[in-house]
Design a protein around this motif. Structure first.
Motif, PDB file in Angstrom:
ATOM      1  N   GLY A 177      31.862  47.036  45.411  1.00 22.87           N
ATOM      2  CA  GLY A 177      32.627  45.816  45.661  1.00 22.87           C
ATOM      3  C   GLY A 177      31.775  44.644  46.113  1.00 22.87           C
ATOM      4  O   GLY A 177      31.987  43.510  45.703  1.00 22.87           O
ATOM      5  N   LYS A 178      30.773  44.919  46.947  1.00 25.27           N
ATOM      6  CA  LYS A 178      29.962  43.815  47.481  1.00 25.27           C
ATOM      7  C   LYS A 178      29.079  43.224  46.398  1.00 25.27           C
ATOM      8  O   LYS A 178      28.908  42.007  46.297  1.00 25.27           O
ATOM      9  N   LYS A 196      44.210  43.876  38.032  1.00 22.66           N
ATOM     10  CA  LYS A 196      43.849  45.003  38.875  1.00 22.66           C
ATOM     11  C   LYS A 196      45.079  45.832  39.170  1.00 22.66           C
ATOM     12  O   LYS A 196      46.074  45.318  39.665  1.00 22.66           O
ATOM     13  N   LEU A 199      40.017  54.852  44.198  1.00 24.03           N
ATOM     14  CA  LEU A 199      40.918  54.234  45.149  1.00 24.03           C
ATOM     15  C   LEU A 199      41.005  52.739  44.901  1.00 24.03           C
ATOM     16  O   LEU A 199      39.994  52.059  44.840  1.00 24.03           O
ATOM     17  N   ALA A 200      42.184  52.230  44.716  1.00 25.09           N
ATOM     18  CA  ALA A 200      42.336  50.789  44.533  1.00 25.09           C
ATOM     19  C   ALA A 200      42.539  50.136  45.897  1.00 25.09           C
ATOM     20  O   ALA A 200      43.198  50.681  46.756  1.00 25.09           O
ATOM     21  N   GLY A 201      41.946  48.975  46.090  1.00 26.76           N
ATOM     22  CA  GLY A 201      42.048  48.273  47.368  1.00 26.76           C
ATOM     23  C   GLY A 201      43.378  47.562  47.505  1.00 26.76           C
ATOM     24  O   GLY A 201      44.214  47.579  46.610  1.00 26.76           O
ATOM     25  N   PHE A 228      42.581  41.356  47.588  1.00 25.63           N
ATOM     26  CA  PHE A 228      41.979  41.020  46.305  1.00 25.63           C
ATOM     27  C   PHE A 228      42.434  39.637  45.829  1.00 25.63           C
ATOM     28  O   PHE A 228      41.628  38.870  45.292  1.00 25.63           O
ATOM     29  N   GLU A 251      40.626  49.428  38.037  1.00 26.18           N
ATOM     30  CA  GLU A 251      41.399  50.291  38.933  1.00 26.18           C
ATOM     31  C   GLU A 251      40.602  50.369  40.228  1.00 26.18           C
ATOM     32  O   GLU A 251      40.904  49.691  41.192  1.00 26.18           O
ATOM     33  N   GLY A 252      39.522  51.109  40.224  1.00 26.05           N
ATOM     34  CA  GLY A 252      38.621  51.049  41.379  1.00 26.05           C
ATOM     35  C   GLY A 252      37.344  50.370  40.942  1.00 26.05           C
ATOM     36  O   GLY A 252      37.070  50.287  39.750  1.00 26.05           O
ATOM     37  N   ILE A 253      36.560  49.868  41.880  1.00 26.16           N
ATOM     38  CA  ILE A 253      35.320  49.207  41.491  1.00 26.16           C
ATOM     39  C   ILE A 253      34.123  49.962  42.059  1.00 26.16           C
ATOM     40  O   ILE A 253      34.196  50.550  43.137  1.00 26.16           O
ATOM     41  N   PHE A 301      29.800  43.307  43.280  1.00 26.70           N
ATOM     42  CA  PHE A 301      30.749  42.604  42.411  1.00 26.70           C
ATOM     43  C   PHE A 301      30.926  41.165  42.892  1.00 26.70           C
ATOM     44  O   PHE A 301      30.854  40.226  42.117  1.00 26.70           O
ATOM     45  N   ILE A 302      31.140  41.002  44.206  1.00 24.60           N
ATOM     46  CA  ILE A 302      31.340  39.665  44.757  1.00 24.60           C
ATOM     47  C   ILE A 302      30.102  38.800  44.527  1.00 24.60           C
ATOM     48  O   ILE A 302      30.206  37.657  44.076  1.00 24.60           O
TER      49      ILE A 302
END
Lengths: 216, 463
Positions: free
Chosen positions: B218-219, B238, B256-258, B263, B213-215, B221-222
Motif C-alpha cells: 500500500g505504501k 476497489k 484483505l481489503a481495506g 481509500f 481487491e487487496g494491494i 502504491f501511494i
C-alpha cells in the motif's frame, strides 16, 4: 497494545508541540480541591485508571464543578463508580481540567489501515458522531491543504462558516492542529490509534478536551 | 522493473504451451484469439501429442522449436507448470503468461512456491498464475479472452479477469477499443505495481484502470500513484466497500481489503478517480482516456430533448457543478440563429426540429463564451450526421465537449462509431456524462492545486 493514561497522552501531545488545556492529576480529595482552585472554577473531573477506557460510560466524568463542596462529592462518586465498573481496578486518581463552553464540537482521529498505513480522520464530534458518520479521511503526511480539504469535505463544516446567523469561526488553529497530529504520527511509530474527542473549535482556538492514545 | 516487462508486452515471437484442437478448452480459445487478434510475430503451438492446431503444426515440446520464443503462454495442468518454466528459462525465454490455475488460490502453496523459485532461478518474468492473460493492442497481442480487436487508449489492470474482460467487451462493442487488459491472477511475480509503472510510461495508454481487491504494498502504491496522477489519470475500482464485501473478497483471493472510507480519502488526496461500480469504472476510463481535465465546473447544456436536458440539469446540480448563464452577447447571437420557440437558457433547447447543422452552428456559437468550461451536447432522437459535425466542432473549440446520445437506436449506434473513431466518447445517459464531467472538473482542480494545470503534455498532438 496499551492505552496511555490521559495525563500521559497530554504529555505526548505537548512534547509534539500541540498545546493542551491546563490539567492536574490528584490522588485524594484535598489535592483535588487544591488543584481545582489553581486551575480555576468551574472545572471538570475525570477518572484516571488504566482499567477504564470509556470514562463517561463508567460514570467517571463530572462536569461544571463550581466549588470545594462539589469537588468533594464528585471525587467520592467518581471513585465509587469506578470501583463499581471495574472492582479492584487500578483507579489511580482524577484529572482536573477547566470547564469549556460554546464552540463547535469536533473529533480528530488517527488510525492505521492494514493496507495503506496511517491516516487521519476528521469529523463533527459529539455523541452522534457514529450515527451521522459525517467524517473524512486523509493519509499521513497531511499538508495544510490536505487538512483544509479534510475539513471542507465534512458537510457539518458549514458550521464554521457562520451557519444561520452564527458568527463564522477561524479554522486556522484546527488546520494547524491536524497538521501537528500528522507530524506526531510520523515521528511516533508506536502510536497506532488516537482519538482527540472532543476538540472544541472556538474563536480563541482548537481546544482538546479528551485524548485517547493506543500504542503498540 | 518496467524494462523487464517489455518482454511480456512486446515479445516478437511466442509459444502457446498446451495448444489444443478442442474448442471448449482454453488452450484452443487463447491460441485462436492470438491468431485472430492479428499478432504479427511468429506463433508456435506446443502440445505433447503433436498434430496440427488451427493450421499450425504442433511441437511436442519447447526444445523442438529452433528459435527461442520471447514469450510463452502456459495452459497446461498445474503440476506441469514449474517444469515448463524451468525448460523455457533454460532455453532463454524471458516471460511467461501462466493461465493455468490450481496454485495458491486452491491451497497448493507449495506448487506456487516451486513456480516462483523456477521463475527466479531462470530469470523468467511471470504473469499469473491463475490469470486470464494479456491483451496489448500496440503489439497486436490478445493472449486472453474475450478477443478484443479494436485498439484504443484505455489500459486496465484487473485482479479479477472478469472485470477486465467486461471493460474489453464494452470497449469492443462501442468500437472505442483498449490499449491493454492485464489480469493479475495470483501475482506470484509481476504485481499490480509493476503493471502500473509500465502503463505510466506507455505512450499508448492515456488512462489507467485498476480493479483491486487487496494491494501488494500500500505504501509503495501511494508513492507511485501520486507521481503518476500528475501526468496520467488513474481510475480505480476497489471491492470490499462493505464489511460483507470484504468477507467475499477474503474468501475469493484470500486478500484483505481495506476500509473504503480511508481509500476514498486517499483517492482524493492523491488525485485518483475512484469508481463505485463496473459501469462507472468503464465510463470514467472512457472519458479520461479521451478528454482532458477541465479548467472549472461551469457547464452549458445543448439538447434537443427537454426531458434529457432536465435530467442532466438535476445531475449537474447534485454533482456540485454550475449551470452557467450564457454571456449576453453570445446569448443574442445564439437566439438570432434559432426559431422563436427554441429556449435559449441553460439548457439551450433546440427542440425536436434540431438537425446536425443546427447543432454544429449553435455549439460553435455558444463556445464563443469563454466563461464556459464544458459543453454537454445531448442528442435525444435519431439524428444523422451529428457524428461528423461534432468531429469538426471538437477541433474548433477550447472547451471540453461531452456527448450524450440516447433514444437514437440504430442511427445512434452508427453515429457513435463515427465519433469513437475520432476519439470523442459518447455516453448514453445524462448520469454517465455528468459523472465524467464532475470527475474531469475535480481532477483539473487537483492538478491546478498541485501546480500541473497546463502541463498536460502526453496527449498533445496525439488525438
Amino acid at each position: 497494545m496499551t492505552f496511555l493514561s490521559e495525563p500521559e497522552a497530554y504529555e505526548l501531545l505537548k512534547v509534539s508541540g500541540i498545546s493542551v488545556m491546563p490539567y492536574a492529576f490528584a490522588t485524594n480529595v484535598e489535592e483535588a480541591m487544591k488543584k481545582a482552585e489553581e486551575i480555576g472554577y468551574p472545572v471538570v473531573m475525570k477518572i484516571v485508571s488504566p482499567d477504564i477506557v470509556h470514562k463517561s460510560d463508567a460514570g467517571g466524568v463530572m462536569v461544571g464543578l463550581e466549588d470545594d463542596e462539589q469537588i468533594k462529592t464528585a471525587y467520592q462518586r467518581i471513585m465509587e463508580n469506578a470501583e463499581r465498573a471495574v472492582p479492584g481496578g487500578k483507579h489511580q486518581g482524577v484529572l482536573i481540567t477547566p470547564m469549556v463552553k460554546g464552540g463547535v464540537e469536533t473529533i480528530i482521529g488517527l488510525g492505521t489501515d492494514p493496507e495503506f498505513g496511517k491516516f487521519i480522520m476528521f469529523g463533527l464530534g459529539g455523541i452522534f458522531v457514529e450515527l451521522y458518520k459525517d467524517v473524512s479521511f486523509r493519509m499521513i503526511p497531511v499538508t495544510p491543504n490536505d487538512a483544509r480539504d479534510l475539513i471542507d469535505e465534512v458537510s457539518g463544516s458549514a458550521l464554521f462558516k457562520g451557519y444561520r446567523g452564527e458568527k463564522s469561526i477561524n479554522i486556522s488553529p484546527l488546520v494547524d492542529l491536524i497538521v501537528s497530529c500528522s507530524r506526531l504520527l510520523e515521528s511516533h511509530n508506536e502510536v497506532l490509534e488516537m482519538d482527540l474527542n472532543p476538540v472544541i473549535i472556538r474563536e480563541d482556538g482548537a481546544l482538546i478536551l479528551d485524548a485517547r492514545i493506543l500504542t503498540c | 522493473m518496467s524494462s523487464d516487462l517489455s518482454c511480456l508486452f512486446n515479445g516478437q515471437s511466442l509459444a502457446v504451451i498446451g495448444a489444443t484442437t478442442h474448442p471448449e478448452k482454453l488452450g484452443y480459445q487463447v491460441l485462436k484469439n492470438i491468431i485472430e487478434g492479428g499478432y504479427r510475430g511468429k506463433i508456435y503451438a506446443v502440445n505433447q501429442k503433436g498434430g496440427t492446431v488451427m493450421g499450425l503444426s504442433c511441437y511436442k515440446s519447447l526444445s523442438e522449436i529452433k528459435e527461442t520464443p520471447e514469450l510463452i503462454v502456459v495452459i497446461v495442468p498445474n503440476k506441469l507448470v514449474p517444469g515448463v518454466i524451468r525448460d523455457a528459462g533454460a532455453r532463454g525465454v524471458k516471460a511467461a503468461i501462466v493461465i493455468s490455475g490450481g496454485f495458491g488460490e486452491s491451497g497448493n502453496n507449495e506448487l506456487e512456491q516451486e513456480l516462483m523459485e523456477a521463475a527466479k532461478q531462470y530469470n523468467v518474468r511471470i504473469q499469473g498464475p491463475n490469470c486470464q492473460g494479456l491483451t496489448y493492442k500496440p503489439n497486436f497481442l490478445c493472449a486472453s479472452w474475450p478477443l478484443v480487436t479494436e485498439a484504443g487508449h484505455i489500459s486496465v489492470i484487473a485482479q479479477s479477469g472478469t472485470v477486465g474482460a467486461e471493460v474489453g467487451i464494452r470497449a469492443q462493442q462501442e468500437r472505442l477499443g483498449v490499449s491493454a487488459i492485464v489480469s493479475l491472477g495470483n501475482k506470484c511475480d509481476v504485481n499490480e505495481l509493476d503493471f502500473l509503472e509500465y502503463f505510466a510510461q506507455d505512450p499508448n495508454t492515456h488512462a489507467i484502470g485498476l480493479y483491486l481487491e487487496g494491494i501488494t504494498n500500500g505504501k509503495r502504491f501511494i508513492e507511485m500513484v501520486k507521481n503518476i496522477t500528475l501526468h496520467k489519470p488513474v481510475v480505480t475500482l476497489k471491492a470490499g466497500r462493505t464489511a460483507q464485501g470484504r468477507n467475499a473478497v477474503a474468501s475469493h483471493t484470500k486478500s484483505l481489503a481495506g476500509k473504503s472510507e480511508v481509500f476514498d480519502g486517499l483517492c482524493k488526496q492523491y488525485g485518483i478517480i475512484n469508481a463505485k461500480n463496473i459501469t462507472e469504472f468503464y465510463d470514467l476510463l472512457k472519458g479520461f482516456a479521451h478528454i482532458k481535465p477541465s479548467k472549472g465546473k461551469k457547464v452549458l447544456i445543448v439538447t434537443s430533448s427537454g426531458g434529457s436536458g432536465a435530467l442532466a440539469t438535476d445531475e449537474i446540480s447534485e454533482a456540485g457543478l454550475d449551470l452557467v448563464k450564457l454571456a449576453p452577447q453570445v446569448e443574442s447571437i445564439v437566439k438570432g440563429s434559432l426559431a422563436a420557440h427554441c429556449v435559449v437558457k441553460n439548457p439551450v433547447d433546440l427542440t425536436g426540429d434540431a438537425t446536425a447543422e443546427m447543432y454544429e452552428d449553435i455549439v460553435l456559437k455558444a463556445a464563443q463564451d469563454d466563461n464556459i468550461d464544458t459543453l454537454l451536447v445531448i442528442f435525444g432522437d435519431p439524428y444523422s450526421g451529428v457524428g461528423e459535425a461534432m468531429c469538426r466542432v471538437k477541433d474548433q473549440i477550447k472547451q471540453n465537449l461531452i456527448i450524450c446520445y440516447l433514444g437514437g437506436d440504430e442511427v445512434q449506434v452508427q453515429e457513435t462509431y463515427i465519433m469513437h473513431k475520432k476519439g470523442i466518447p459518447v455516453f448514453n445517459s445524462p448520469e454517465s456524462a455528468v459523472r465524467v464531467i464532475k470527475e474531469l472538473a475535480e481532477y483539473g482542480e487537483y492538478l491546478w492545486k498541485n501546480g500541473c494545470q497546463g502541463d498536460w503534455k502526453y496527449r498533445k498532438g496525439e488525438m
